[in-house]
Design a protein around this motif. Structure first.
Motif, mmCIF file in Angstrom:
data_model
loop_
_atom_site.group_PDB
_atom_site.id
_atom_site.type_symbol
_atom_site.label_atom_id
_atom_site.label_comp_id
_atom_site.label_asym_id
_atom_site.label_seq_id
_atom_site.Cartn_x
_atom_site.Cartn_y
_atom_site.Cartn_z
ATOM 1 N N THR A 8 31.620 77.114 -1.525
ATOM 2 C CA THR A 8 30.468 77.189 -2.427
ATOM 3 C C THR A 8 30.840 76.674 -3.828
ATOM 4 O O THR A 8 29.978 76.177 -4.547
ATOM 5 N N GLU A 9 32.119 76.791 -4.183
ATOM 6 C CA GLU A 9 32.588 76.245 -5.461
ATOM 7 C C GLU A 9 32.266 74.751 -5.548
ATOM 8 O O GLU A 9 31.909 74.234 -6.605
ATOM 9 N N ILE A 10 32.403 74.086 -4.378
ATOM 10 C CA ILE A 10 32.149 72.646 -4.315
ATOM 11 C C ILE A 10 30.710 72.346 -4.725
ATOM 12 O O ILE A 10 30.442 71.363 -5.421
ATOM 13 N N LEU A 11 29.783 73.235 -4.341
ATOM 14 C CA LEU A 11 28.383 73.041 -4.728
ATOM 15 C C LEU A 11 28.231 73.035 -6.245
ATOM 16 O O LEU A 11 27.418 72.312 -6.813
ATOM 17 N N GLY A 12 29.042 73.870 -6.896
ATOM 18 C CA GLY A 12 28.978 73.994 -8.354
ATOM 19 C C GLY A 12 29.342 72.707 -9.072
ATOM 20 O O GLY A 12 29.022 72.539 -10.249
ATOM 21 N N VAL A 13 30.002 71.795 -8.381
ATOM 22 C CA VAL A 13 30.457 70.546 -8.997
ATOM 23 C C VAL A 13 29.342 69.489 -9.017
ATOM 24 O O VAL A 13 29.399 68.513 -9.761
ATOM 25 N N VAL A 14 28.296 69.693 -8.214
ATOM 26 C CA VAL A 14 27.193 68.721 -8.155
ATOM 27 C C VAL A 14 26.633 68.510 -9.571
ATOM 28 O O VAL A 14 26.390 69.482 -10.291
ATOM 29 N N PRO A 15 26.458 67.243 -10.007
ATOM 30 C CA PRO A 15 25.982 66.996 -11.364
ATOM 31 C C PRO A 15 24.600 67.629 -11.608
ATOM 32 O O PRO A 15 23.776 67.660 -10.698
ATOM 33 N N LEU A 16 24.405 68.114 -12.807
ATOM 34 C CA LEU A 16 23.148 68.726 -13.285
ATOM 35 C C LEU A 16 22.766 70.018 -12.551
ATOM 36 O O LEU A 16 22.699 71.074 -13.145
ATOM 37 N N ALA A 17 22.546 69.946 -11.230
ATOM 38 C CA ALA A 17 22.031 71.117 -10.509
ATOM 39 C C ALA A 17 23.135 72.053 -10.029
ATOM 40 O O ALA A 17 22.853 73.095 -9.437
ATOM 41 N N LEU B 55 41.742 63.035 -4.165
ATOM 42 C CA LEU B 55 41.163 62.325 -5.306
ATOM 43 C C LEU B 55 41.892 62.692 -6.599
ATOM 44 O O LEU B 55 42.284 63.840 -6.789
ATOM 45 N N PRO B 56 42.087 61.713 -7.511
ATOM 46 C CA PRO B 56 42.707 62.041 -8.795
ATOM 47 C C PRO B 56 41.768 62.916 -9.629
ATOM 48 O O PRO B 56 40.565 62.992 -9.336
ATOM 49 N N ALA B 57 42.309 63.561 -10.649
ATOM 50 C CA ALA B 57 41.503 64.485 -11.459
ATOM 51 C C ALA B 57 40.327 63.766 -12.117
ATOM 52 O O ALA B 57 39.245 64.338 -12.266
ATOM 53 N N HIS B 58 40.550 62.492 -12.509
ATOM 54 C CA HIS B 58 39.458 61.755 -13.161
ATOM 55 C C HIS B 58 39.306 60.370 -12.561
ATOM 56 O O HIS B 58 40.298 59.694 -12.299
ATOM 57 N N ILE B 59 38.065 59.971 -12.312
ATOM 58 C CA ILE B 59 37.788 58.619 -11.829
ATOM 59 C C ILE B 59 36.739 58.027 -12.771
ATOM 60 O O ILE B 59 35.637 58.579 -12.910
ATOM 61 N N LEU B 60 37.098 56.940 -13.455
ATOM 62 C CA LEU B 60 36.191 56.276 -14.415
ATOM 63 C C LEU B 60 35.601 57.276 -15.413
ATOM 64 O O LEU B 60 34.400 57.261 -15.692
ATOM 65 N N GLY B 61 36.441 58.180 -15.888
ATOM 66 C CA GLY B 61 35.995 59.145 -16.894
ATOM 67 C C GLY B 61 35.201 60.310 -16.331
ATOM 68 O O GLY B 61 34.806 61.214 -17.061
ATOM 69 N N LEU B 62 34.943 60.301 -15.019
ATOM 70 C CA LEU B 62 34.209 61.426 -14.410
ATOM 71 C C LEU B 62 35.187 62.307 -13.651
ATOM 72 O O LEU B 62 36.253 61.855 -13.237
ATOM 73 N N GLU B 63 34.787 63.568 -13.444
ATOM 74 C CA GLU B 63 35.636 64.489 -12.701
ATOM 75 C C GLU B 63 35.789 63.970 -11.264
ATOM 76 O O GLU B 63 34.783 63.647 -10.600
ATOM 77 N N GLY B 64 37.034 63.864 -10.765
ATOM 78 C CA GLY B 64 37.296 63.279 -9.441
ATOM 79 C C GLY B 64 36.505 63.954 -8.334
ATOM 80 O O GLY B 64 35.890 63.306 -7.484
ATOM 81 N N GLU B 65 36.506 65.303 -8.345
ATOM 82 C CA GLU B 65 35.820 66.045 -7.289
ATOM 83 C C GLU B 65 34.328 65.725 -7.268
ATOM 84 O O GLU B 65 33.715 65.591 -6.214
ATOM 85 N N MET B 66 33.783 65.583 -8.484
ATOM 86 C CA MET B 66 32.347 65.299 -8.588
ATOM 87 C C MET B 66 32.036 63.941 -7.959
ATOM 88 O O MET B 66 31.042 63.793 -7.231
ATOM 89 N N VAL B 67 32.912 62.952 -8.216
ATOM 90 C CA VAL B 67 32.714 61.614 -7.640
ATOM 91 C C VAL B 67 32.756 61.721 -6.108
ATOM 92 O O VAL B 67 31.921 61.132 -5.401
#
Ligand code: HEM
Length: 365
Positions: A160-169, A297-309
């Motif tokens: 469920t933590e993974i859901l928390g990473v979804v942008p905005l929502a 995934l690396p911690a950051h991809i193109l300035g965004l959080e890796g997990e989020m990408v």
């Protein structure tokens, strides 16, 4: 015996007058299954359907004893396993059949993809199928938490933590899924309601549509076979194909019984939200490839959080899967479409490799 037959005939005539049984008979007689070198894959949908029926039946039996609260869930499952006659068998079959159903569902999905059975006019059969895939995964995710044991508790926290990473929502989704900020008894009750009411009701509607469409449109012949002039041969569904289906179902039942008897479902320790997370938390095998991808995934991809990408990429892959019948223009026009065949093969290889790595690369983390 003849008396029995007479009663049977009378009952048939009685029902026939009221619900026109003849039309069902005519429908069954009309249904044909194409015979060619890929016919074997036509059994996978029926196998998935059989395992789904096993799930509903054993699930209802489990409901007689299960209690959906943080205080009682674990104990009620423990009681079922130790005290209730055949309780261990029913729970073990439910657990094994869930895994087997998702396995046959994946094979059904990929065989339908490779046989291009999604092409017009079967787009709606495909869309309802993708919906059923989503529901099956949700069944697995919500069911995992219900015994309220340690491993399930922490796996649900991570999931469920993974859901928390979804942008905005993300924050909103996390709270909706958990029924609060953390995984608690409220999450359990929520997952329970979803698992035993929301998902079965939605699955029955989608499955009804799926099977109605299969019935209405008949089975497709793969375009490759059609182009080479094959696919004209058929066999009657009743009884020839149905009897073969039955052999498959009985074999599945024997495998389920053997697995349940020799490798019964485990229960482990009761969940303790205040205990440190145990080593080796892992999701169910069908989520493993996603879990493992996120780890790489690396911690950051193109300035965004890796997990989020990563999460966004899986979201997009889901949309791509849904839209396959619309995106594959060549197949829709009746031309060969090597690209989609190769994409399918690449996806299967990716899932297999990442699942393998998930179990071997870091077995205790
Ligand atoms: C609970 C899940 C599912 C059940 C019980 C189910 C059941 C069935 C059955 C019984 C058939 C007819 C026989 C066969 O082709 O195997 C069928 C056909 C079909 N299914 Fe499914 N299915 C499920 C999920 C899916 C999924 C995930 C997809 C793809 C996204 C899908 C796409 C199709 C298509 C396109 C056909 C038509 C095949 C053709 O005409 O050649 N189904 N399904």
């Amino acid at each position: 015996m003849s008396k029995l037959r007479q009663w049977g005939n009378q009952l048939y005539a009685w029902l026939d007058q009221r619900v026109d049984l003849q039309s069902f008979k005519a429908l069954a007689r009309k249904k044909e299954v194409p015979v060619h070198r890929h016919t074997i894959w036509y059994y996978l949908g029926g196998m998935t359907l059989f395992l789904f029926v096993v799930q509903i039946t054993t699930g209802i039996l489990l409901l007689f004893y299960y209690r959906p609260t943080a205080e009682e869930a674990f104990e009620s499952v423990q009681f079922l396993m130790a005290e209730v006659q055949f309780g261990w068998l029913v729970r073990s079959i439910h657990s094994w059949s869930a895994n087997l159903m998702i396995f046959t569902l994946f094979i059904h999905l990929f065989s339908v993809l490779l046989m291009k059975a999604y092409r017009p006019p079967r787009e709606l059969t495909w869309f309802t199928g993708v919906g059923l895939l989503g529901l099956a995964l949700a069944f697995g995710f919500t069911g995992y938490l219900l015994p309220w044991n340690e491993l399930a508790y922490f796996a649900t926290r991570v999931g469920t933590e993974i859901l928390g990473v979804v942008p905005l929502a993300g924050d909103f989704l996390l709270r909706v899924a958990r029924g609060g900020t953390d995984v608690t008894g409220a999450t359990l009750t929520r997952f329970y309601a979803i698992h035993v009411a929301v998902l079965p009701a939605s699955a029955l509607v989608l499955l009804g549509l799926h099977l109605y469409l299969v019935q209405k449109l008949g089975m497709s012949v793969p375009p490759g076979i059609e182009r080479h002039g094959g696919g004209g041969r058929t066999m009657p569904f009743v009884p020839n194909f149905l009897l073969r289906d039955l052999v498959g179902w009985l074999t599945a039942l024997a495998i389920l019984a053997a697995l349940a008897a020799y490798l019964p479902a485990e229960l482990g320790e009761k969940a303790d939200p205040f205990a440190p997370a145990p080593a080796g938390i892992k999701p169910e095998w069908y989520f493993m490839f996603m879990f493992q991808t996120l780890k790489y995934l690396p911690a950051h991809i193109l300035g965004l959080e890796g997990e989020m990408v990563g999460i966004m990429a899986f979201g997009l892959a889901g949309v791509f899967l849904l839209l396959v019948p619309i995106l594959d223009r060549r197949t829709a026009r009746g031309e060969p479409s090597k690209l989609f065949t190769w994409i399918t093969i690449a996806v299967v290889v990716y899932i297999l490799v990442l699942t393998y790595l998930g179990y071997t690369a870091n077995p205790t983390s």
